[in-house]
Design a protein around this motif. Structure first.
Motif, PDB file in Angstrom:
ATOM      1  N   PHE A 205       0.714  -1.150   0.091  1.00 40.46           N
ATOM      2  CA  PHE A 205      -0.271  -0.011   0.034  1.00 40.46           C
ATOM      3  C   PHE A 205       0.977   1.232  -0.061  1.00 40.46           C
ATOM      4  O   PHE A 205       1.977   1.352   0.636  1.00 40.46           O
ATOM      5  CB  PHE A 205      -0.747   0.117   1.070  1.00 40.46           C
ATOM      6  CG  PHE A 205      -1.824  -1.228   1.276  1.00 40.46           C
ATOM      7  CD1 PHE A 205      -2.915  -1.279   0.365  1.00 40.46           C
ATOM      8  CD2 PHE A 205      -1.501  -2.190   2.038  1.00 40.46           C
ATOM      9  CE1 PHE A 205      -3.828  -2.143   0.581  1.00 40.46           C
ATOM     10  CE2 PHE A 205      -2.425  -3.254   2.156  1.00 40.46           C
ATOM     11  CZ  PHE A 205      -3.675  -3.344   1.291  1.00 40.46           C
ATOM     12  N   GLY A 206       0.539   2.322  -0.676  1.00 42.93           N
ATOM     13  CA  GLY A 206       1.378   3.453  -0.897  1.00 42.93           C
ATOM     14  C   GLY A 206       2.591   3.467  -1.874  1.00 42.93           C
ATOM     15  O   GLY A 206       2.507   2.394  -2.918  1.00 42.93           O
ATOM     16  N   ASN A 207       3.285   4.368  -2.159  1.00 43.46           N
ATOM     17  CA  ASN A 207       4.462   4.318  -3.046  1.00 43.46           C
ATOM     18  C   ASN A 207       5.549   3.472  -2.443  1.00 43.46           C
ATOM     19  O   ASN A 207       5.486   3.438  -1.201  1.00 43.46           O
ATOM     20  CB  ASN A 207       4.753   5.656  -3.204  1.00 43.46           C
ATOM     21  CG  ASN A 207       3.811   6.615  -3.913  1.00 43.46           C
ATOM     22  OD1 ASN A 207       2.938   5.968  -4.788  1.00 43.46           O
ATOM     23  ND2 ASN A 207       3.374   7.666  -3.299  1.00 43.46           N
ATOM     24  N   THR A 208       6.444   2.854  -3.481  1.00 44.77           N
ATOM     25  CA  THR A 208       7.815   2.366  -2.876  1.00 44.77           C
ATOM     26  C   THR A 208       8.830   3.403  -3.306  1.00 44.77           C
ATOM     27  O   THR A 208       8.860   3.623  -4.542  1.00 44.77           O
ATOM     28  CB  THR A 208       7.898   1.091  -3.742  1.00 44.77           C
ATOM     29  OG1 THR A 208       6.770   0.054  -3.251  1.00 44.77           O
ATOM     30  CG2 THR A 208       9.275   0.482  -3.333  1.00 44.77           C
ATOM     31  N   ILE A 209       9.460   3.863  -2.226  1.00 50.31           N
ATOM     32  CA  ILE A 209      10.405   4.911  -2.641  1.00 50.31           C
ATOM     33  C   ILE A 209      11.915   4.243  -2.295  1.00 50.31           C
ATOM     34  O   ILE A 209      12.321   3.856  -1.320  1.00 50.31           O
ATOM     35  CB  ILE A 209      10.372   6.133  -1.655  1.00 50.31           C
ATOM     36  CG1 ILE A 209       8.762   6.859  -1.974  1.00 50.31           C
ATOM     37  CG2 ILE A 209      11.505   7.116  -1.784  1.00 50.31           C
ATOM     38  CD1 ILE A 209       8.582   7.692  -0.768  1.00 50.31           C
ATOM     39  N   LYS A 210      12.871   4.193  -3.417  1.00 52.94           N
ATOM     40  CA  LYS A 210      14.130   3.824  -3.206  1.00 52.94           C
ATOM     41  C   LYS A 210      15.119   4.942  -2.699  1.00 52.94           C
ATOM     42  O   LYS A 210      15.063   6.035  -3.171  1.00 52.94           O
ATOM     43  CB  LYS A 210      14.464   3.173  -4.581  1.00 52.94           C
ATOM     44  CG  LYS A 210      13.895   2.041  -5.213  1.00 52.94           C
ATOM     45  CD  LYS A 210      14.319   1.576  -6.554  1.00 52.94           C
ATOM     46  CE  LYS A 210      13.512   0.214  -6.858  1.00 52.94           C
ATOM     47  NZ  LYS A 210      14.089  -0.375  -8.198  1.00 52.94           N
ATOM     48  N   VAL A 211      15.852   4.665  -1.659  1.00 54.23           N
ATOM     49  CA  VAL A 211      16.633   5.472  -1.280  1.00 54.23           C
ATOM     50  C   VAL A 211      17.990   4.913  -0.818  1.00 54.23           C
ATOM     51  O   VAL A 211      18.374   3.334  -0.763  1.00 54.23           O
ATOM     52  CB  VAL A 211      15.942   6.025   0.075  1.00 54.23           C
ATOM     53  CG1 VAL A 211      14.846   6.921  -0.077  1.00 54.23           C
ATOM     54  CG2 VAL A 211      15.724   5.016   1.277  1.00 54.23           C
ATOM     55  N   LYS A 212      18.921   5.530  -0.198  1.00 50.96           N
ATOM     56  CA  LYS A 212      20.139   4.827   0.210  1.00 50.96           C
ATOM     57  C   LYS A 212      19.879   4.613   1.921  1.00 50.96           C
ATOM     58  O   LYS A 212      18.870   5.094   2.466  1.00 50.96           O
ATOM     59  CB  LYS A 212      21.300   6.007   0.198  1.00 50.96           C
ATOM     60  CG  LYS A 212      21.574   6.194  -1.165  1.00 50.96           C
ATOM     61  CD  LYS A 212      22.466   5.204  -1.744  1.00 50.96           C
ATOM     62  CE  LYS A 212      23.066   5.818  -3.094  1.00 50.96           C
ATOM     63  NZ  LYS A 212      23.639   4.454  -3.842  1.00 50.96           N
ATOM     64  N   ARG A 213      20.717   3.720   2.482  1.00 59.09           N
ATOM     65  CA  ARG A 213      20.322   3.140   3.919  1.00 59.09           C
ATOM     66  C   ARG A 213      20.302   4.374   4.875  1.00 59.09           C
ATOM     67  O   ARG A 213      19.387   4.485   5.640  1.00 59.09           O
ATOM     68  CB  ARG A 213      21.360   2.006   4.311  1.00 59.09           C
ATOM     69  CG  ARG A 213      20.923   1.662   5.666  1.00 59.09           C
ATOM     70  CD  ARG A 213      22.027   0.304   6.038  1.00 59.09           C
ATOM     71  NE  ARG A 213      23.383   0.575   5.984  1.00 59.09           N
ATOM     72  CZ  ARG A 213      24.247   1.304   6.974  1.00 59.09           C
ATOM     73  NH1 ARG A 213      23.471   1.417   7.961  1.00 59.09           N
ATOM     74  NH2 ARG A 213      25.412   1.631   6.580  1.00 59.09           N
ATOM     75  N   ALA A 214      21.431   5.304   4.637  1.00 60.94           N
ATOM     76  CA  ALA A 214      21.078   6.512   5.553  1.00 60.94           C
ATOM     77  C   ALA A 214      20.144   7.295   5.483  1.00 60.94           C
ATOM     78  O   ALA A 214      19.805   7.909   6.391  1.00 60.94           O
ATOM     79  CB  ALA A 214      22.577   7.235   5.113  1.00 60.94           C
ATOM     80  N   ALA A 215      19.337   7.365   4.139  1.00 61.08           N
ATOM     81  CA  ALA A 215      18.339   8.105   4.088  1.00 61.08           C
ATOM     82  C   ALA A 215      17.200   7.630   4.340  1.00 61.08           C
ATOM     83  O   ALA A 215      16.242   8.096   5.416  1.00 61.08           O
ATOM     84  CB  ALA A 215      18.004   8.479   2.767  1.00 61.08           C
TER      85      ALA A 215
END
Length: 285
Positions: A205-215
Motif C-alpha cells: 500500500f502506498g508508494n515504494t521509494i528507493k533510497v540509500k540506507r542512510a536516508a
C-alpha cells in the motif's frame, strides 16, 4: 503425440522451476531495552526460489490475505475484523529480498504511508569455524560475524542446497539453521520447511521509494519525531497505512471520521509508545 509429450514435459519443468521452498523460522526478540524479560516470539518465512528469496513475517501474509478478501468483497476497511487484525500484530514489519543473480540484498519497511526500500551496503564477513554439531536432523557448522553493532553466531548446514538464511544473513556455504547475537536479544531458529507454488506477492500500500540506507534511517527518525506531518506530505492510503505500520493499532482507518487534532495526538502517542517498545532494535548501528 510426441509433440504433446514434449510440451507436457516443458510445462512440468517450468512448474517445478517456478516452485519455491519455504523455511519457517521461529524469531525470538527482546525489543524493549528497559525490559529484557518482555520476550516476543513469532514465526517468519524465508521463501527461496531459483533466482531470489524473501524473508517476512507469517502474520504479515495473514494480514494481507484478510485485507485482500475485504477489499475484493467491496466492503473495504469496514469489512476488516479489528480483533482479528490485532491478533496478527507483528514485530517484523519489514521484508528482506535477496537477488541471487546480482548478489544484492534489499530491505523494505513502511514509514508512514510509503514503503522505503534500500540496498544493503554492508558486506557480511564471516569467520567460519571447524566446530560442528547437530541441530535437529541437520549436521551444522559454526560461523561468526559482526554486523550492525552486534556479534552474531550462525550454524549452517550443507545438507540443504541453499546459501541463504533469515533476515539479511547469507553467503555461507549452506543454509543457516540458527543464528543469534551474543547478548541473546535476537535469535532465528529453523523449525520446518516445505514447498510452495511460488514466491508471495506482498501487498504494498502506498508508494515504494528507493533510497540509500542512510536516508532511510533519517526518514525513520523524522517519522518518530513528527508522524502527523509525515502523513500530510505524501499520497496514498492515509491513516490506514500508518495503522498497519504500527502493527495494527485500533484497526485500519482508526474508526472512521474523527477530529484531526485527536487523530494527530493519538498517532503521536502511538508512535512514541511503539518507539519505547522497540528501543532495542536488531540493528544498533
Amino acid at each position: 503425440m510426441k509433440k504433446l509429450g514434449i510440451v507436457a514435459l516443458a510445462l512440468f519443468i517450468q512448474h517445478v522451476s517456478a516452485q519455491a521452498n519455504r523455511f519457517v523460522y521461529q524469531v525470538t526478540m527482546k525489543p524493549d531495552a528497559e525490559n529484557k524479560t518482555d520476550i516476543k516470539t513469532e514465526n517468519a518465512y524465508l521463501d527461496i526460489s531459483q533466482t531470489q528469496s524473501i524473508f517476512y513475517s507469517e502474520n504479515r501474509i495473514k494480514r494481507d490475505s484478510i485485507m485482500q478478501k475485504a477489499f475484493q468483497g467491496g466492503g473495504g476497511r469496514g469489512n476488516i475484523n479489528r480483533e482479528q487484525m490485532e491478533g496478527l500484530r507483528s514485530n517484523i514489519n519489514y521484508s528482506v529480498e535477496k537477488d541471487k543473480t546480482n548478489q544484492k540484498t534489499y530491505f523494505k519497511d513502511r514509514i508512514g504511508r510509503d514503503i522505503y526500500s534500500y540496498e544493503e551496503d554492508r558486506p557480511l564477513n564471516w569467520k567460519i569455524s571447524s566446530e560442528t554439531t547437530k541441530i535437529g536432523e541437520y549436521k551444522v557448522q559454526k560461523a561468526e560475524t559482526d554486523f550492525a553493532g552486534r556479534n552474531w553466531t550462525a550454524w549452517f548446514t550443507t545438507d540443504l542446497p541453499y546459501q541463504d538464511g533469515p533476515y539479511k544473513f547469507g553467503g555461507l556455504p549452506g543454509l543457516i539453521v540458527k543464528v543469534e547475537d551474543d547478548k541473546g536479544d535476537y535469535s532465528f531458529d529453523l523449525m520446518k520447511n516445505y514447498k510452495v507454488a511460488e514466491l508471495p506477492s506482498l501487498n504494498q500500500f502506498g508508494n515504494t521509494i528507493k533510497v540509500k540506507r542512510a536516508a532511510y534511517i533519517k526518514q525513520q527518525q523524522k517519522f518518530r519525531a513528527d508522524p502527523a506531518s509525515f502523513m500530510n506530505q505524501s499520497g496514498g492510503q492515509g491513516g490506514f497505512s500508518t495503522t498497519m505500520r504500527m502493527g495494527g493499532g485500533r484497526g485500519p482507518g482508526g474508526g472512521g471520521n474523527q477530529n484531526p487534532v485527536d487523530m494527530k495526538k493519538r498517532m503521536e502517542e502511538r508512535v512514541k509508545e511503539e518507539a519505547k517498545k522497540n528501543s532495542n532494535p536488531i540493528e544498533l548501528q
